[in-house]
Design a protein around this motif. Structure first.
Motif, short mmCIF file in Angstrom:
data_model
loop_
_atom_site.label_atom_id
_atom_site.label_comp_id
_atom_site.label_asym_id
_atom_site.label_seq_id
_atom_site.Cartn_x
_atom_site.Cartn_y
_atom_site.Cartn_z
N SER A 117 0.87 -1.27 0.10
CA SER A 117 0.00 -0.05 0.03
C SER A 117 0.81 1.37 -0.06
O SER A 117 1.80 1.58 0.76
CB SER A 117 -0.89 0.02 1.17
OG SER A 117 -1.69 1.37 1.29
N GLU A 118 0.36 2.24 -0.85
CA GLU A 118 1.39 3.42 -1.09
C GLU A 118 1.15 4.39 0.48
O GLU A 118 1.94 5.25 0.45
CB GLU A 118 0.92 4.27 -2.21
CG GLU A 118 1.49 3.48 -3.46
CD GLU A 118 0.99 4.34 -4.79
OE1 GLU A 118 0.09 5.14 -4.70
OE2 GLU A 118 1.59 3.89 -5.82
N SER A 119 0.17 3.90 0.90
CA SER A 119 -0.01 4.80 2.60
C SER A 119 0.93 4.15 3.59
O SER A 119 1.00 5.02 4.75
CB SER A 119 -1.50 4.48 3.06
OG SER A 119 -1.63 3.08 3.09
N PHE A 123 6.77 4.47 1.66
CA PHE A 123 6.70 5.08 0.67
C PHE A 123 6.38 6.63 0.94
O PHE A 123 5.85 7.42 0.06
CB PHE A 123 5.21 4.79 -0.22
CG PHE A 123 5.16 3.56 -0.84
CD1 PHE A 123 5.54 3.19 -2.03
CD2 PHE A 123 4.91 2.29 0.05
CE1 PHE A 123 5.72 2.13 -2.73
CE2 PHE A 123 4.78 1.00 -0.57
CZ PHE A 123 5.38 0.85 -1.95
N GLU A 124 6.92 7.03 1.95
CA GLU A 124 6.93 8.52 2.19
C GLU A 124 8.07 9.06 1.20
O GLU A 124 9.18 8.32 0.95
CB GLU A 124 7.59 8.79 3.76
CG GLU A 124 6.65 8.47 4.56
CD GLU A 124 6.77 8.63 6.17
OE1 GLU A 124 8.19 8.99 6.27
OE2 GLU A 124 6.16 8.63 6.85
N HIS A 125 8.02 10.32 0.77
CA HIS A 125 8.71 10.74 -0.29
C HIS A 125 10.32 11.20 0.14
O HIS A 125 10.34 12.30 0.64
CB HIS A 125 8.12 11.77 -1.16
CG HIS A 125 6.93 11.37 -1.69
ND1 HIS A 125 6.87 10.84 -2.76
CD2 HIS A 125 5.59 11.77 -1.36
CE1 HIS A 125 5.55 10.38 -3.01
NE2 HIS A 125 4.79 11.10 -2.38
N THR A 130 12.66 5.49 -0.59
CA THR A 130 12.62 5.08 -1.95
C THR A 130 13.46 3.81 -2.24
O THR A 130 13.27 3.01 -2.77
CB THR A 130 12.78 6.00 -2.92
OG1 THR A 130 11.99 7.00 -2.79
CG2 THR A 130 12.66 5.51 -4.41
N ILE A 133 12.31 0.56 -0.64
CA ILE A 133 11.42 -0.42 -1.74
C ILE A 133 12.18 -1.10 -2.84
O ILE A 133 11.81 -2.31 -3.41
CB ILE A 133 10.17 0.68 -2.33
CG1 ILE A 133 9.32 1.06 -1.14
CG2 ILE A 133 9.50 0.01 -3.54
CD1 ILE A 133 8.59 -0.03 -0.53
N LEU A 148 0.67 -2.22 -6.30
CA LEU A 148 0.78 -1.13 -5.56
C LEU A 148 -0.79 -0.66 -5.40
O LEU A 148 -1.64 -0.58 -6.27
CB LEU A 148 1.48 0.02 -5.85
CG LEU A 148 3.10 -0.18 -5.91
CD1 LEU A 148 3.76 1.05 -6.39
CD2 LEU A 148 3.49 -0.60 -4.37
N PRO A 150 -3.09 2.43 -4.25
CA PRO A 150 -2.76 3.72 -3.94
C PRO A 150 -3.83 4.45 -3.05
O PRO A 150 -4.88 3.54 -2.48
CB PRO A 150 -3.49 4.42 -5.24
CG PRO A 150 -4.50 3.43 -5.91
CD PRO A 150 -3.82 2.18 -5.59
N GLU A 151 -3.50 5.63 -2.59
CA GLU A 151 -4.14 6.15 -1.40
C GLU A 151 -4.66 7.68 -1.80
O GLU A 151 -3.72 8.35 -2.24
CB GLU A 151 -3.21 6.14 -0.13
CG GLU A 151 -3.70 6.00 1.27
CD GLU A 151 -4.51 7.47 1.64
OE1 GLU A 151 -5.61 7.40 2.38
OE2 GLU A 151 -4.02 8.34 1.43
N ARG A 167 4.00 -1.50 -10.15
CA ARG A 167 5.03 -0.66 -9.90
C ARG A 167 5.54 0.08 -11.21
O ARG A 167 6.20 1.43 -11.10
CB ARG A 167 6.17 -1.48 -9.43
CG ARG A 167 7.41 -0.60 -8.81
CD ARG A 167 8.28 -1.40 -7.97
NE ARG A 167 9.60 -0.81 -7.53
CZ ARG A 167 10.63 -0.98 -7.87
NH1 ARG A 167 10.83 -2.44 -8.46
NH2 ARG A 167 11.87 -0.40 -7.72
#
Length: 318
Positions: A117-119, A123-125, A130, A133, A148, A150-151, A167
């Motif tokens: 899950s991108e939440s 997956f924090e920028h 990065t 992952i 993935l 999305p959120e 991905r």
């Protein structure tokens, strides 16, 4: 004795049978309430079948393995049944597991598929997350097979595919024109890997067969007297054995009731859901129960529909 044992305990059906066998009776019942989304049994079956087909078209087959980490949401159950249908054997990481645990699970099963899950905080920028992952991807035979979620969550209707994407940016709609066949693993074979308690380090993986887990679900639902009118609030992690099969969401699906998902077990999150959806049963660990008891006298929510609270995971103090 062996014939009696098989008749009494094993029914030689894959776990997805507990959903498919009830469609004639419960097709229009609400199976899942997730935020603003209401998913019927027919939609849950349709969506999981479509996802299973997409995975088969991607080359995944019965006996392959998957590493799955999703929050409490309808997509968790769609993925659960989709993987059962196409025979991909998953391990479901808890949503608070981080890279260390994910790598440990991946090393044990060498997954052919990863669903994330991108939440999740991975997956924090920022550059380090990065790279984390990418490291997870390196543990896979096919690094492209990272799916993935999305959120925020997308809409779920029977005529749409579940809102996942690969991905590499491909959508689930980009599948082969000639569909691949898919089939679940045999009932006496492993359906998925369950996590141990992790009290001695990283959780170990426990293989669970369709037959043994299905038996646990059926008897737990019977013991807890679940019915078509049961409304179960899932506030502990959906992947936990307690909230999955004791009797948990699977027991609710087996009897035609409704599962309401909650992002966390706090009273602020759960009490409004109990009032709005007339929840009848929920499962808690002792610390969460203490919070509920403390909050019950201070909040205005009407939680009178709640008739059963199961407490597990640790000893309940007097």
């Amino acid at each position: 004795a062996s014939d009696y044992r098989r008749k009494e305990y094993w029914i030689d059906q894959p776990l997805n049978h507990l959903l498919e066998a009830k469609l004639n009776r419960f097709a229009n019942n609400t199976a899942i309430i997730c935020q603003h989304r209401h998913i019927s049994y027919a939609q849950l079956d349709n969506l999981s079948t479509k996802l299973a087909q997409c995975l088969a078209d991607e080359g995944l087959k019965s006996g392959d393995t998957a590493l799955v980490q999703l929050p409490n949401c309808a997509e968790f159950y769609i993925v659960f049944f989709a993987l059962l249908k196409c025979g991909v054997v998953p391990v479901f990481a808890l949503f608070n597991h981080n890279l260390h645990e994910l790598i440990a699970f991946s090393k044990q099963i060498s997954p052919d598929l990863v669903i994330l899950s991108e939440s999740h905080q991975l997956f924090e920028h920022n550059e380090s997350q990065t790279e984390a992952i990418i490291e997870v991807g390196k543990l896979m035979p096919n690094a492209d097979r990272i799916l993935l979620l999305p959120e925020p969550f997308g809409e779920l209707t029977a005529d749409l595919l579940p809102p996942f994407h690969w991905r590499d940016g491909r959508s689930l709609a980009a599948v082969n024109s000639e569909h691949a066949d898919f089939v679940s693993t045999p009932a006496d074979q492993v359906a998925f890997f369950q996590l141990s308690g992790g009290s001695t380090g990283t959780p170990k993986l426990i293989p669970r067969t369709h037959n043994d887990y299905y038996y646990s679900v059926r008897l737990s639902a019977q013991i807890c007297m679940l019915t078509e009118q049961t409304v179960f609030l899932c506030s502990l992690p959906a992947a936990h054995n307690f909230t999955l099969s004791s009797p948990g969401a699977l027991g609710v699906f087996y009897t035609g009731g409704t599962v309401v998902t909650a992002t966390d077990p706090s009273p602020a999150t759960c009490f409004p859901l109990i009032e709005k959806h007339k929840v009848t049963i929920s499962s808690l660990v002792p610390p969460a129960l203490s919070l509920w008891l403390s909050a019950a006298g201070t909040r205005d929510d009407n939680i009178s529909s709640l008739s059963v609270i199961q407490v597990g995971g640790a000893k309940l103090s007097p």
